[in-house]
Design a protein around this motif. Structure first.
Motif, PDB file in Angstrom:
ATOM      1  N   GLY A  75       9.805 -11.809  -9.593  1.00 10.69           N
ATOM      2  CA  GLY A  75      11.163 -12.175 -10.001  1.00 10.69           C
ATOM      3  C   GLY A  75      12.002 -10.939 -10.263  1.00 10.69           C
ATOM      4  O   GLY A  75      13.197 -10.883  -9.907  1.00 10.69           O
ATOM      5  N   LEU A  76      11.381  -9.913 -10.910  1.00  5.28           N
ATOM      6  CA  LEU A  76      12.114  -8.685 -11.185  1.00  5.28           C
ATOM      7  C   LEU A  76      12.458  -7.970  -9.890  1.00  5.28           C
ATOM      8  O   LEU A  76      13.589  -7.443  -9.725  1.00  5.28           O
ATOM      9  N   ALA A  77      11.511  -7.944  -8.947  1.00  9.18           N
ATOM     10  CA  ALA A  77      11.792  -7.317  -7.653  1.00  9.18           C
ATOM     11  C   ALA A  77      12.909  -8.064  -6.928  1.00  9.18           C
ATOM     12  O   ALA A  77      13.798  -7.435  -6.292  1.00  9.18           O
ATOM     13  N   LEU A  78      12.903  -9.395  -7.012  1.00 19.33           N
ATOM     14  CA  LEU A  78      13.944 -10.182  -6.367  1.00 19.33           C
ATOM     15  C   LEU A  78      15.309  -9.913  -7.017  1.00 19.33           C
ATOM     16  O   LEU A  78      16.325  -9.788  -6.319  1.00 19.33           O
ATOM     17  N   ALA A  79      15.291  -9.760  -8.357  1.00 21.51           N
ATOM     18  CA  ALA A  79      16.562  -9.492  -9.049  1.00 21.51           C
ATOM     19  C   ALA A  79      17.109  -8.124  -8.669  1.00 21.51           C
ATOM     20  O   ALA A  79      18.319  -7.964  -8.430  1.00 21.51           O
ATOM     21  N   PHE A  80      16.232  -7.091  -8.589  1.00 21.90           N
ATOM     22  CA  PHE A  80      16.701  -5.772  -8.188  1.00 21.90           C
ATOM     23  C   PHE A  80      17.212  -5.777  -6.739  1.00 21.90           C
ATOM     24  O   PHE A  80      18.108  -5.017  -6.384  1.00 21.90           O
ATOM     25  N   THR A  81      16.603  -6.633  -5.911  1.00 25.12           N
ATOM     26  CA  THR A  81      17.039  -6.692  -4.509  1.00 25.12           C
ATOM     27  C   THR A  81      18.435  -7.299  -4.396  1.00 25.12           C
ATOM     28  O   THR A  81      19.245  -6.908  -3.534  1.00 25.12           O
ATOM     29  N   LEU A  82      18.751  -8.272  -5.290  1.00 29.60           N
ATOM     30  CA  LEU A  82      20.032  -8.961  -5.222  1.00 29.60           C
ATOM     31  C   LEU A  82      21.172  -8.135  -5.805  1.00 29.60           C
ATOM     32  O   LEU A  82      22.351  -8.402  -5.535  1.00 29.60           O
ATOM     33  N   VAL A  83      20.842  -7.164  -6.664  1.00 24.67           N
ATOM     34  CA  VAL A  83      21.899  -6.326  -7.240  1.00 24.67           C
ATOM     35  C   VAL A  83      22.046  -5.068  -6.392  1.00 24.67           C
ATOM     36  O   VAL A  83      21.124  -4.700  -5.662  1.00 24.67           O
ATOM     37  N   PRO A  84      23.160  -4.389  -6.486  1.00 23.57           N
ATOM     38  CA  PRO A  84      23.387  -3.202  -5.622  1.00 23.57           C
ATOM     39  C   PRO A  84      22.629  -1.976  -6.087  1.00 23.57           C
ATOM     40  O   PRO A  84      23.209  -0.954  -6.449  1.00 23.57           O
ATOM     41  N   VAL A  85      21.269  -2.091  -6.226  1.00 19.27           N
ATOM     42  CA  VAL A  85      20.422  -0.924  -6.507  1.00 19.27           C
ATOM     43  C   VAL A  85      19.501  -0.775  -5.314  1.00 19.27           C
ATOM     44  O   VAL A  85      18.699  -1.666  -5.024  1.00 19.27           O
TER      45      VAL A  85
END
Length: 601
Positions: A75-85
């Motif tokens: 979930g954390l990896a998915l969240a970082f993927t969705l944000v501009p990082v």
């Protein structure tokens, strides 16, 4: 789970998953894995284990926690993927995020390794696999700090390196399982060996418990202990102030030590634990072979090839009474389980040795006492016969008429010589009974008639003391098959004892009952017997001391002879009831003559 998702979304693995989104997701999963694994492995390395009451529930909770942690990382990896990082540049290189993850991963890994080397350690069973995994995590974190180009041989090598912690953990688990299987097998072998030693020890104990001969017991003890421990030589030494004496020896090579030989305490003995130290500290001692110096060759030769020994002190009441020394010629040291098996056997062996020796001493004492009785009685019989012969001639006047004053004195002497003669005859009878040489010539006799005759013989004495002897009997005869002389002796002894130990006026009552086992009870109103004396009165030379009666004349053999005579005639003699100060009832029980005759037909 996470590694599966990582490889599934890695560019080029699956044709449908080659977008920028999956490319970025793959990178974040990889970096977060390299960050989370050092933390989890570090905790496993230094966290002490604890017992769980419900292992299945704990296992399910662990699996659930693992899935939850994996889901959280995804979930954390998915969240970082969705944000501009972004982790990967358009040129295919890693930016500062990879270096930051590598540095952060080094913190728990190096801290845990430092704590581990400093002594803070978790479960030692998993330490090897976890420590190896943590070392690989350190190498992977260091590689992340310096590796930036993607899709290069170095980058793929880093992938393999970061996967090695999982292989190390798997190898540790497999090693733990293999160790548990080996431990289980070893435990089964150990249990089988211990069970066999316990079974052998129990069988040996039963065998020894039935042994009453000292020499045979010692030999069986040494042989059994030698075989139970798979030794090849065994020796039992009795401890004496001046040294030790060889009581028993077994050697499967035929080199047994000379039994009965004495080894002085000053003899030089080369042992890791000397005999003296064994006596000071009574516990089993495992040591290497030893040698005796300054002794004949027959002692020294059997010791030369002994490579391992175990020495067991036999302790009783805090004192070492004997030493059991077992040896092996083969190069197989004794183990702690051998010492434990022997320790459980040591007390029983010491007790059996003590009891058999006491029994042997008692037998020897009894034999010596019987010999003394027989010798003393025979030696007294001859001069008594001469004395009584001359007294008869003096009383009859064959040697001249005696004055009245001398006649009275001679009468007293004659009376006492008759009493002494009766004592001598009792001593002879006791010696014959003890030796078993006296046989009872049985025939059918009337017990009622014998009892009546005994009452008539006792009436003069009873009248002198102002007492009476009464017989209650059935009107018919009471036939028994026995030696009449034995029955007369038994009844006379019982009546005389009752008159002797009853205050005046003494009242003695004989009650005879008929049946398949005729019974004769002799009751008095005498001093009675305390509870502890009910059986002791039948022992040889045992007398009842009472201040009211002093110490009446007698040998203390009457009741002993009476009981043995009753048993020899197939009957029994016991104290049926006794109350101190109120009286005693003796019960003579015999078999009816008719029933015995019919059963023999």
């Amino acid at each position: 789970m996470l590694w599966t998702i990582h490889f599934a979304t890695f560019p080029g693995d699956l044709p449908g998953l080659e977008s920028d989104f999956t490319n970025e997701l793959t990178s974040w999963i990889y970096l977060l894995l390299n960050l989370a694994v050092p933390f989890m492995v570090a905790i496993a390395l230094v966290q002490p284990s604890r017992a769980v009451g419900r292992p299945i529930r704990a296992l399910l909770l662990s699996v659930g926690a693992g899935l939850l942690a994996g889901g959280a990382i995804f979930g954390l990896a998915l969240a970082f993927t969705l944000v501009p990082v972004r982790t990967v540049t358009a040129a295919g290189s890693f930016g500062w995020t990879a270096s930051a993850v590598g540095i952060l991963g080094l913190v728990p890994a190096l801290a845990a390794i430092g704590l581990f080397l400093g002594g803070r350690r978790g479960d030692p069973r998993i330490a090897s696999g976890v420590f190896s995994a943590l070392v690989f995590c350190v190498l992977a974190s260091v590689a992340l700090v310096f590796i930036q180009p993607r899709y290069t041989p170095a980058w793929y090598s880093v992938h393999v390196l970061s996967f090695l912690p999982f292989l190390a953990l798997l190898a540790g688990q497999l090693g733990l399982y293999a160790d548990s299987v080996r431990a289980e097998q070893e435990a089964r072998r150990e249990a089988s060996t211990v069970a066999e030693q316990l079974r052998t020890g129990f069988e040996l104990s039963v065998q020894l418990a039935n042994q009453v001969d000292v020499d045979t017991l010692i030999q069986q003890l040494v042989d059994g202990a030698t075989r139970a421990t798979r030794a090849e030589r065994g020796t039992l030494l009795s401890v004496e102030p001046a040294g030790v004496v060889i009581e028993g020896s077994v050697d499967f090579n035929g080199l047994a030590a000379p039994i009965g030989s004495h080894i002085a305490a000053s003899t030089p003995v080369s042992l890791e634990e000397t005999i003296a130290s064994l006596i000071r500290q009574p516990r089993p001692v495992i040591s290497r072979g030893y040698r005796l110096e300054g002794l004949p060759e027959e002692f020294v030769a059997p010791m030369r090839e002994i490579r391992h020994t175990i020495s067991l002190p036999l302790v009783l009441h805090g004192k070492v009474t004997a030493l059991l020394i077992l040896g092996r010629r083969r190069d197989e040291p004794f183990e702690d389980r051998d010492a434990e098996a022997l320790s459980s056997f040591a007390l029983l062996a010491a007790l059996l040795l003590r009891n058999v020796r006491l029994l042997d001493d008692a037998k020897e004492l009894g034999l010596t006492k019987s010999r003394f009785l027989n010798m003393a009685a025979h030696e007294l019989r001859t001069p008594l016969s001469v004395i009584r012969g001359y007294l008869d001639m003096l009383q009859s006047g064959n040697l001249g008429q005696l004055p009245a004053s001398q006649a009275a004195a001679v009468g007293i002497v004659a009376e006492k010589s008759t009493e002494l003669s009766e004592h001598v005859e009792r001593m002879l009878e006791a010696a014959r009974l003890e030796a078993g040489t006296r046989r009872a010539p049985e025939r059918l006799v009337d017990l009622a008639e014998l009892a009546a005759e005994a009452v008539k013989r006792a009436e003069p004495r009873a009248r002198l003391a102002g007492g009476e002897v009464i017989l209650r009997r059935p009107p018919q005869s009471v036939p028994v098959e026995a030696a009449p002389d034995d029955l007369r002796l038994i009844i006379d002894n019982l009546i005389n004892n009752a008159l002797t130990y009853s205050p005046a006026p003494a009242r003695v009552e004989l009650t005879l009952t008929d049946g398949s086992t005729p019974e004769l009870r002799v009751a008095d109103n005498g001093v009675g017997l305390p509870e502890g004396e009910l059986e002791r009165v039948f022992e040889q030379f045992h007398r009842i001391d009472n201040p009211d009666f002093g110490y009446p004349p007698g040998t203390g053999l009457g009741l002993y002879i009476s009981r043995r005579s009753a048993e020899r005639n197939g009957g029994s003699l016991v104290v049926e009831r006794s109350v101190p100060g109120e009286g005693t009832v003796f019960l003579l029980r015999l078999e009816a003559g008719q029933s015995r005759a019919s059963s023999s037909m």
